[in-house]
Design a protein around this motif. Structure first.
Motif, PDB file in Angstrom:
ATOM      1  N   PHE A  69       0.812  -1.221   0.000  1.00  0.00           N
ATOM      2  CA  PHE A  69       0.000   0.000   0.000  1.00  0.00           C
ATOM      3  C   PHE A  69       0.846   1.272   0.000  1.00  0.00           C
ATOM      4  CE2 PHE A  69      -3.231   2.988   1.695  1.00  0.00           C
ATOM      5  CZ  PHE A  69      -4.232   2.715   0.778  1.00  0.00           C
ATOM      6  N   ILE A  70       2.061   1.182   0.548  1.00  0.00           N
ATOM      7  CA  ILE A  70       2.891   2.397   0.647  1.00  0.00           C
ATOM      8  C   ILE A  70       4.114   2.307  -0.265  1.00  0.00           C
ATOM      9  CG2 ILE A  70       4.336   3.729   2.236  1.00  0.00           C
ATOM     10  CD1 ILE A  70       2.132   3.046   4.348  1.00  0.00           C
ATOM     11  N   ASP A  71       4.899   1.286  -0.065  1.00  0.00           N
ATOM     12  CA  ASP A  71       6.106   1.157  -0.891  1.00  0.00           C
ATOM     13  C   ASP A  71       5.749   1.065  -2.379  1.00  0.00           C
ATOM     14  OD1 ASP A  71       9.100   0.545  -0.968  1.00  0.00           O
ATOM     15  OD2 ASP A  71       8.268  -1.171  -2.045  1.00  0.00           O
ATOM     16  N   ALA A  72       4.580   0.490  -2.683  1.00  0.00           N
ATOM     17  CA  ALA A  72       4.145   0.336  -4.078  1.00  0.00           C
ATOM     18  C   ALA A  72       4.158   1.670  -4.818  1.00  0.00           C
ATOM     19  CB  ALA A  72       2.726  -0.243  -4.096  1.00  0.00           C
ATOM     20  N   ARG A  73       3.837   2.729  -4.107  1.00  0.00           N
ATOM     21  CA  ARG A  73       3.734   4.038  -4.757  1.00  0.00           C
ATOM     22  C   ARG A  73       5.090   4.532  -5.240  1.00  0.00           C
ATOM     23  NH1 ARG A  73      -1.242   6.433  -1.737  1.00  0.00           N
ATOM     24  NH2 ARG A  73      -1.929   4.524  -0.732  1.00  0.00           N
ATOM     25  N   ARG A  74       6.129   4.046  -4.608  1.00  0.00           N
ATOM     26  CA  ARG A  74       7.463   4.426  -5.053  1.00  0.00           C
ATOM     27  C   ARG A  74       7.891   3.574  -6.255  1.00  0.00           C
ATOM     28  NH1 ARG A  74      13.246   3.295  -2.190  1.00  0.00           N
ATOM     29  NH2 ARG A  74      14.433   4.831  -3.333  1.00  0.00           N
ATOM     30  N   ARG A  75       7.426   2.336  -6.261  1.00  0.00           N
ATOM     31  CA  ARG A  75       7.845   1.418  -7.322  1.00  0.00           C
ATOM     32  C   ARG A  75       7.158   1.718  -8.642  1.00  0.00           C
ATOM     33  NH1 ARG A  75       5.509  -3.076  -5.664  1.00  0.00           N
ATOM     34  NH2 ARG A  75       5.245  -2.724  -3.440  1.00  0.00           N
ATOM     35  N   ALA A  76       5.929   2.232  -8.565  1.00  0.00           N
ATOM     36  CA  ALA A  76       5.140   2.394  -9.789  1.00  0.00           C
ATOM     37  C   ALA A  76       5.181   3.842 -10.267  1.00  0.00           C
ATOM     38  CB  ALA A  76       3.699   1.993  -9.503  1.00  0.00           C
ATOM     39  N   PRO A  77       5.302   4.042 -11.561  1.00  0.00           N
ATOM     40  CA  PRO A  77       5.350   5.419 -12.066  1.00  0.00           C
ATOM     41  C   PRO A  77       4.041   6.176 -11.846  1.00  0.00           C
ATOM     42  CG  PRO A  77       5.312   3.822 -13.877  1.00  0.00           C
ATOM     43  CD  PRO A  77       5.467   3.042 -12.614  1.00  0.00           C
ATOM     44  N   ASP A  78       2.912   5.431 -11.729  1.00  0.00           N
ATOM     45  CA  ASP A  78       1.623   6.111 -11.570  1.00  0.00           C
ATOM     46  C   ASP A  78       1.248   6.319 -10.105  1.00  0.00           C
ATOM     47  OD1 ASP A  78       1.272   3.524 -10.867  1.00  0.00           O
ATOM     48  OD2 ASP A  78      -0.339   3.091 -12.288  1.00  0.00           O
TER      49      ASP A  78
END
Lengths: 229, 413
Positions: free
Chosen positions: A167-176
């Motif tokens: 939920f959190i780290d994903a936002r750094r991994r994904a360009p969107d």
């Protein structure tokens, strides 16, 4: 491997449940004045920026999250500069394309304050800022979920660190800047758009991971309860 | 799940234990050795007592070795301890040489185990030079500093730095304590064991027995400081605070209880100074407890209205964590790890003087509702952040991290 079978859409990818652990590492960088702080920010490793905005959610802390990143907290409690604290607190890393853009905006605010206030050019903070970075270890739990209904049952049993990763780290991994749950739901067409919208409304900054887990679980459960009725 | 893991799951939640099991998977069968200088007494021994068996339960071949030394050796290492915390002590060359000799003797004894191990954790300065005498080491060596090293006496640090810099990594409890070293320096706060005799819930009759044993009045407020009789813990400052507060709370009781550790030669001297400061006040109880009096300490903390830890220097301050776990507000010295745990008006108060401590004692004794609110909050903070399982998780993460080098993101398949 624990596999929960897909009942709805055979073309959809199954969700690979991962988990992570994070460890804090010293950068040996310290700032006692705003000028020193600014100089460090300008050359700081992006991992350290990430740590001070996000990673501390997964690490021990006793304090209430009055400000949503460590930099703003130090401006308030170390330098006693409420104005800068408010300005830095508004920076949301998910709203920038990358860490360099975030760094640019951080420096903009700091430089403006240094220009505005002669006092801040020499004032020593009551406590120095310790720049830290983190290392993250990601591992596969070997659980796969094919049906979003099953996700609603699984989330309350996920570890807090799984929630951090998806939920959190994903936002750094994904360009969107999208969390993993929302991205996965998009594979199921329009049927879960409302749920994606609900997940977007969860502000992760002021809750601990257990509270975020409850909020994400509630969004899933509410969504599927509505679909049934 | 084994019985031990089940017992922890009951306190921390099953998700925490599952997480540990998965993280430990790539480390299964690895040999891990912890080395310190005492098996009984002091925070390090207490942590290792449970950390080691718990790591074994997760499949790591973990063992705990203790070095031995004579009184000269401990005199030297006590000087290390004090000067790392800032005392300007010039340690004589003869003592430093003896320190190295004792490390070499211990290395001769432990070499086989240490050189073969995949990971060696060396705790505090006492065994720090073992590495020098294990030239054929195979694994990663980590130096774990439990002390507040934020402002060490440079002479001592220069000496120790010669040995520490050869390690593969170091661990400090707080980023403020970190010294510049040429290897990764990890930040891992220590933890308490919720299932140990020191922290487990106690039946009321056991509490009453301890109260009766020490002649404590159940109707009168009780403040307590639990720690070694060590000047950095400022026991005389605590007595001064008690005497100031007593002017407003005449029936106030104070317990100063210190354990004894085999590696602390100064305890008796400081105890005598404290006894002189206490005088003949019947409401001050000075207790020298044996190193295994964990349940007594547990009971004293639970019987207290307020726990003090008025240190002037402190590594992390596990006695603070223990008190918070028991739902007690803590009045602590504004130093080291106490700052991380004691948040004014949330979990207790930070103070800088006996006068400040006296003021907060008076406030809390007169604000029972506030004390209760703080207690509930404190326990949850400790549950989330400072239990043994969190520290073990970070040790496992560190070991995985050292196996994979300096990358910021490690993806295990």
């Amino acid at each position: 491997m624990n596999t929960i079978q897909n009942k709805q859409d055979p073309k959809a990818q199954s969700f690979a449940l991962k988990d992570c652990a994070l460890i804090a590492i010293s950068t040996h960088r310290r700032a006692k004045t705003l000028k020193e702080f600014r100089d460090h920010i300008s050359s700081l490793d992006p991992d350290s920026l990430y740590y001070h905005f996000w990673a501390n959610l997964l690490l021990p802390h006793f304090e209430e999250r009055e400000y949503i990143n460590d930099f703003a907290g130090w401006a308030r409690h170390g330098l006693a500069d409420t104005k800068l604290a408010e300005q830095l607190a508004v920076l949301d890393p998910t709203s920038f394309d990358d860490m360099e853009e975030l760094r640019y905006h951080l420096l903009e605010y700091i430089d403006d304050r240094l220009e505005e206030s002669e006092y801040l050019q020499w004032a020593r903070a009551s406590k120095q800022f310790e720049f830290t970075r983190s290392q993250i270890v990601v591992f596969d739990t070997h659980t796969r979920i094919s049906d979003p209904h099953d996700m609603a049952d699984l989330i309350p049993r996920m570890s807090a660190s799984s929630i951090f990763y998806h939920f959190i780290d994903a936002r750094r991994r994904a360009p969107d800047n999208m969390d993993d749950f929302s991205r996965w739901l998009t594979f199921f067409g329009e049927s879960h758009q409302h749920l994606i919208g609900q997940l977007k409304c969860i502000d992760p900054y002021f809750s601990n991971l257990v509270e975020i887990r409850q909020q994400v679980a509630a969004a899933f459960q509410h969504h599927f309860a509505e679909q049934v009725s | 799940m084994t019985t031990m893991l089940e017992a922890y799951a009951a306190v921390t939640g099953e998700d925490v234990i599952r997480h540990l099991q998965q993280l430990a998977e790539p480390l299964k069968g690895k040999s891990v050795v912890h080395v310190n200088s005492t098996r009984i007494g002091g925070g390090v021994a207490e942590i290792l007592e449970k950390l080691v068996p718990l790591a074994r339960e997760l499949g790591l071949d973990t063992r705990w070795e203790v070095i031995t030394g004579d009184s000269e050796f401990y005199q030297c290492t006590k000087s290390f301890h004090n000067s790392i915390q800032g005392d300007r002590i010039a340690i004589p060359e003869t003592l430093l040489n003896h320190f190295l000799e004792v490390n070499e003797q211990n290395a001769n004894h432990l070499r086989n185990v240490l050189e073969k191990a995949d990971f060696v954790f060396i705790h505090d300065p006492q065994p720090v030079a073992l590495l020098k005498y294990c030239s054929k080491r195979k694994g990663k060596w980590i130096w774990r500093c439990h002390i507040d090293a934020s402002h060490p006496y440079r002479g001592t640090w220069r000496f120790l730095d010669r040995y520490i810099r050869d390690y593969d990594a170091s661990i400090f409890s707080l980023s403020q304590f970190v010294q510049l070293l040429p290897h990764p320096v990890y930040i891992i706060p220590p933890s308490i064991d919720p299932l140990s005799d020191k922290n487990v819930d106690l039946p009321q009759d056991e509490l009453e027995a301890v109260r009766a044993r020490f002649g404590l009045d159940p109707e009168a407020p009780l403040i307590t400081q639990i720690s070694r009789f060590d000047r950095f813990k400022d026991p005389i400052g605590v007595i001064k605070a008690y005497k100031l507060a007593k002017q407003y709370i005449p029936n106030l009781q104070l317990v100063l209880a210190g354990g004894t550790a085999t590696d602390d030669p100064e305890g008796e001297v400081v105890f005598n100074e404290v006894a002189a400061a206490a005088g003949d006040d019947p409401n001050i109880k000075l207790l020298q407890l044996p190193p295994d009096a964990h349940r007594t300490i547990n009971a004293l903390q639970r019987l207290s209205d307020i726990v003090l830890q008025k240190s002037t220097k402190e590594g992390f301050g596990l006695t603070v964590t223990e008190a918070l776990w028991k739902g007690k507000p803590v009045i602590g010295g504004d130093t080291g790890g106490i700052r991380l745990q004691v948040i004014n008006f949330h979990t207790g108060f930070l103070v800088n003087t006996p006068e400040g401590a006296a003021l907060r004692i008076r406030y809390l004794i007169n604000q029972k509702q506030k004390m209760q609110e703080m207690g509930v909050k404190s326990k949850e903070f400790v549950r989330e952040n400072f239990l043994l399982t969190r520290q073990l998780r970070e040790h496992l993460t560190l070991m995985v991290s050292l196996q994979h080098g300096a990358v910021d993101r490690i993806e295990l398949s």
